[in-house]
Design a protein around this motif. Structure first.
Motif, PDB file in Angstrom:
ATOM      1  N   PHE A 137      19.731  27.652-135.903  1.00  0.00           N
ATOM      2  CA  PHE A 137      21.134  27.851-135.544  1.00  0.00           C
ATOM      3  C   PHE A 137      21.951  26.596-135.823  1.00  0.00           C
ATOM      4  N   GLN A 138      23.107  26.794-136.449  1.00  0.00           N
ATOM      5  CA  GLN A 138      23.997  25.692-136.779  1.00  0.00           C
ATOM      6  C   GLN A 138      25.312  25.835-136.014  1.00  0.00           C
ATOM      7  N   GLN A 139      26.064  24.795-135.983  1.00  0.00           N
ATOM      8  CA  GLN A 139      27.337  24.800-135.249  1.00  0.00           C
ATOM      9  C   GLN A 139      28.331  25.760-135.907  1.00  0.00           C
ATOM     10  N   PRO A 140      28.803  26.789-135.173  1.00  0.00           N
ATOM     11  CA  PRO A 140      29.723  27.763-135.789  1.00  0.00           C
ATOM     12  C   PRO A 140      31.095  27.185-136.135  1.00  0.00           C
ATOM     13  N   HIS A 141      31.585  26.241-135.323  1.00  0.00           N
ATOM     14  CA  HIS A 141      32.907  25.676-135.587  1.00  0.00           C
ATOM     15  C   HIS A 141      32.925  24.959-136.934  1.00  0.00           C
ATOM     16  N   GLY A 142      33.873  25.320-137.766  1.00  0.00           N
ATOM     17  CA  GLY A 142      33.995  24.699-139.072  1.00  0.00           C
ATOM     18  C   GLY A 142      33.088  25.286-140.125  1.00  0.00           C
ATOM     19  N   SER A 159      29.398  25.097-129.021  1.00  0.00           N
ATOM     20  CA  SER A 159      30.361  25.603-129.984  1.00  0.00           C
ATOM     21  C   SER A 159      30.393  27.121-129.989  1.00  0.00           C
ATOM     22  N   ALA A 160      29.213  27.753-129.932  1.00  0.00           N
ATOM     23  CA  ALA A 160      29.144  29.213-129.945  1.00  0.00           C
ATOM     24  C   ALA A 160      29.673  29.812-128.647  1.00  0.00           C
ATOM     25  N   LEU A 161      29.358  29.179-127.504  1.00  0.00           N
ATOM     26  CA  LEU A 161      29.772  29.717-126.213  1.00  0.00           C
ATOM     27  C   LEU A 161      31.264  29.563-125.953  1.00  0.00           C
ATOM     28  N   SER A 162      31.922  28.701-126.713  1.00  0.00           N
ATOM     29  CA  SER A 162      33.353  28.478-126.502  1.00  0.00           C
ATOM     30  C   SER A 162      34.198  29.212-127.531  1.00  0.00           C
TER      31      SER A 162
END
Length: 786
Positions: A599-604, A456-459
């Motif tokens: 670290f958590q998923q950045p998307h959303g 998610s972070a890399l995209s």
């Protein structure tokens, strides 16, 4: 009695010596067996499957075995052609739908201009060259009517590129993930679909009846695409707790596809475009697409395409070209067709600035024949019309002979691999806005959640394409001897298929990926590697080579418990990680995921996550900073880079007056700089000019004298609650910045700083990513892009 006689006549007419259905099935079996034998013999010589399958059809056909009278009487009968055509139709529909499903839509969108120019050049030149050839053949065969369909036939033979043949040759040579391989695949698809559209459009305009048929075919195609957009979501919800659809649901999808294809064919048009578009527009996320790919890929590659290619060779009769005039015409058309494609492709590649050696092999790949051109040869685009035998045999000989001649040449050229054997194996030499291919390895579902956060972070940057692969690594269980009967075994006691390995973890991983793809619309490719823990590292490295990834992500052998403490979960993972680090063909990152506090998923996510990158010196730290460039492009990420500098050193910072430098200029300068410190300075200067000066990231310098001061500085930094820390592994050489830090080293695979951050001594609750750069050769420098 009368009904029995009628049924007998329906299946076996009086003029047939044998039941044509039985002879068709036997012929298919012979083609499969002989093609498999040829493939075994020719594969060590680098010859592809389509060549062996075409050759098997030639052997079974009237060129060789069917010249024997009894074999000819058995295989070639009055009614057998209808069965052959029906089997050919089924094969065509299935593999065109499968090709549409496997199409890489993001790549296709990014490179639509390039592939269109490459394919369009051949089509334009072929339409011009078809005119003088039409005039010549009209004189030779005294064609007085149906000249327009005759022109369409000549145009198709000159312009068409058989996408199934190109795809199989590229896939078997393992270049389907290389840029040149993908360019060849999608150029052939554009070429073939353009030929279909061109012929269909001109045919539809020729009469009112044909126009009505074209409208019907278009409406049926739209209806099929509409159904495919709603059925998958229904089946996905219905099989929420399963990995695949049931066989009945799969059969329903295939039945609708074939029924709609028959409607298109009955309207007088080929249904290959209909099936391709149905596969192309099919929803990619969820269990329905996974089931179709899983079931169709094996069936198409193992049975459908060999039968289709074999039947193409079966139609060829070498005795038909023994006539002097026919032989001259065959050679002339082959040379004209080949020359047209080569000249047009080279001209298009010259305009696109593609290297000459790649342009040449691309032009030969696009010369493959054997799909839509065969349809035009066997079924002219005019109702109730058949070509004269001389015309039919001439163009059939051209298609088969051209592929049989060029396929071995292209295969030998591909197996040399000089033009696409190398690919970027580090992030440092890869442009931050170019495509990144990565492989994340997971053993259990817990590992996947951390990887999805990284993906998610890399995209985060729309211009930087990410192509992620998540591989489920499963230990191959030892064979168990049991005295129980098969029906007495409990579930899980007996494995009859590799797909069953992994147990419930497979379903959980699949569900996690499905949910992620559905929420973020980021395509993630799923794979599974089943192997012994002694050799699974080799499979991971081989998979990285085949997929041409630039970095492999591995899980740490410890995991975070509910109370926040780290616990050793699988000691075998640590051994595998060490082996992969030593032998990986690209860069490697070990990811310590603290999912609860890290670290958590950045998307959303509504809150911005703070990420820190520690930069000391050396290639591993530059690789860590290169990875950080990708991550900082996400809007929900805030990056701070801490550079540790020797307190008594004098580093001249030039970034204030160097803000106009481009990456190309800096990276070209790297090749001429001798020392690691100078390379580090240039790399950090570039980072400052491009990101810090633009306000996208922060850069803080920490001056320390020894390991003790470094430890103090690290503790101060980590008090700021960073959710993720990225650091290079570092070599084994001693550095004054880390003197004394190796006294309590527990995990050498993390390096000195990484091992310290992973220990309980630091009281650090964030996630940790430790990266080791692949030591690339000078040939990799060709991949440095601006």
């Amino acid at each position: 009695m009368e009904k029995m006689e009628a049924a007998e006549k329906a299946t076996c007419r009086s003029v047939d010596n044998f039941n044509p259905l039985i002879t068709t099935i036997f012929q298919v079996s012979c083609i499969l067996v002989i093609s498999h034998m040829f493939h075994i013999l020719l594969k060590p010589l680098g010859q592809p499957g389509p060549f062996a399958q075409l050759l098997a059809g030639v052997v079974v056909g009237p060129t060789l075995l069917s010249r024997i009278r009894r074999v000819e009487d058995f295989f070639i009968q009055a009614s057998s052609a209808e069965y052959y055509m029906f089997f050919s139709f089924l094969c065509r529909m299935l593999f065109m739908f499968s090709i549409g499903l496997e199409t890489d839509i993001p790549y296709f969108k990014r490179n639509i201009r390039v592939v269109s120019i490459v394919a369009g050049g051949g089509i334009i030149l072929a339409s011009i060259c078809a005119a003088p050839l039409l005039w010549l053949l009209i004189k030779v065969f005294t064609v007085t009517k149906s000249r327009f369909p005759f022109y369409l036939l000549i145009f198709t033979v000159l312009a068409n590129s058989a996408s199934p043949v190109v795809i199989r040759m590229i896939a078997e040579s393992k270049f389907d993930n290389a840029d040149l391989g993908r360019l060849a695949i999608y150029s052939s698809l554009i070429s073939e679909m353009s030929c279909v559209a061109f012929v269909a459009t001109l045919t539809a305009c020729s009469s009112t009846i044909r126009l009505v048929g074209a409208i019907i075919a278009t409406l049926v195609t739209v209806l099929l695409i509409f159904l495919n957009n709603y059925l998958p979501s229904f089946f996905n919800k219905r099989n929420r707790h399963n990995r695949f659809l049931t066989n009945s649901e799969l059969f329903l999808i295939i039945f609708i596809l074939l029924a709609m294809s028959l409607l298109v064919e009955s309207a007088g048009y080929t249904a290959i475009t209909c099936c391709f578009l149905a596969g192309l527009m099919f929803p990619r996320e969820g269990k329905t697409c996974r089931t179709l790919l899983h079931k169709l890929t094996y069936a198409v590659n193992t049975f459908v395409l060999p039968v289709y290619f074999g039947y193409t060779g079966f139609q060829f009769n070498i005795s038909k070209i023994f006539n002097k005039l026919t032989l001259i015409l065959t050679v002339l058309i082959i040379l004209l067709s080949t020359g047209t494609k080569i000249v047009a492709t080279l001209a298009a590649c010259y305009y696109l600035k593609i290297p000459r050696n790649e342009s040449l092999i691309l032009s030969f790949l696009l010369n493959m024949k054997g799909n839509y051109d065969l349809i035009i040869i066997n079924s002219p685009p005019v109702p109730n019309m058949l070509w004269e035998n001389d015309i039919h045999d001439l163009f059939l000989s051209v298609v088969v002979l051209k592929t049989l001649i060029l396929a071995p040449v292209v295969a030998i050229w591909l197996n040399r691999g000089e033009f696409c054997a190398h690919y970027p194996t580090t992030l440092e030499i890869l442009n931050p806005e170019s495509e990144l291919r990565m492989l994340a390895c997971a053993y259990i579902p817990r590992h996947v959640s951390g990887y999805l956060s990284l993906i998610s972070a890399l995209s985060g940057c729309p211009n930087a394409t990410l192509n992620p692969y998540v591989a489920h690594l499963v230990e191959l269980p030892k064979k168990k001897k049991s005295k129980l009967m098969y029906h007495q075994l409990e579930d899980g006691d007996q494995y009859s298929d590799e797909e069953e390995y992994g147990g419930n973890d497979v379903v959980q991983i699949t569900n996690a990926l499905d949910s992620f793809i559905s929420e973020t619309k980021i395509p993630v490719h799923e794979a599974k590697i089943v192997s012994s823990f002694l050799t699974i590292n080799q499979d991971v490295c081989n998979g990285a080579v085949d997929l041409r990834v630039s970095i492999i992500f591995l899980p740490f052998h410890k995991h975070q418990r509910v109370d926040g403490k780290m616990e050793n979960s699988m000691e075998g993972i640590r051994t595998i990680n060490q082996k992969v680090i030593r032998h990986a063909p690209c860069s490697v990152g070990i990811f310590l995921d603290r999912g609860q506090t890290g670290f958590q998923q950045p998307h959303g996510s509504l809150c911005v996550q703070n990420i820190a990158t520690f930069f000391f010196s050396g290639p591993d730290d530059r690789e860590a900073l290169a990875c950080s460039k990708r991550i900082l492009m996400h809007s929900q990420v805030s990056l701070t880079v801490f550079r540790f500098i020797q307190a008594n050193s004098s580093i001249q910072n030039s970034w204030i007056s160097d803000a106009s430098h481009k990456d190309e200029e800096v990276i070209m300068a790297i090749s001429s700089i001798g020392t690691e410190n100078e390379m580090d300075n240039v790399f950090v200067d570039t980072f400052y000019n491009r990101y810090v000066a633009q306000g996208k990231a922060s850069l803080i310098e920490k001056y320390v004298s020894d390991g003790a001061e470094t430890l103090v500085a690290l503790r101060e930094i980590l008090d700021n609650m960073y959710s993720l820390v990225i650091v290079g592994k570092g070599g084994r050489e001693n550095s004054s910045l880390t003197i004394g830090m190796s006294d309590w080293e527990e995990c050498p695979e993390l390096g000195l700083v990484g091992d310290l951050l992973a220990s309980s001594e630091m009281n650090f609750n964030g996630s940790l990513l430790v990266i080791q750069q692949h030591r690339h050769s000078e040939e990799d420098e060709a991949f440095i892009t601006p």
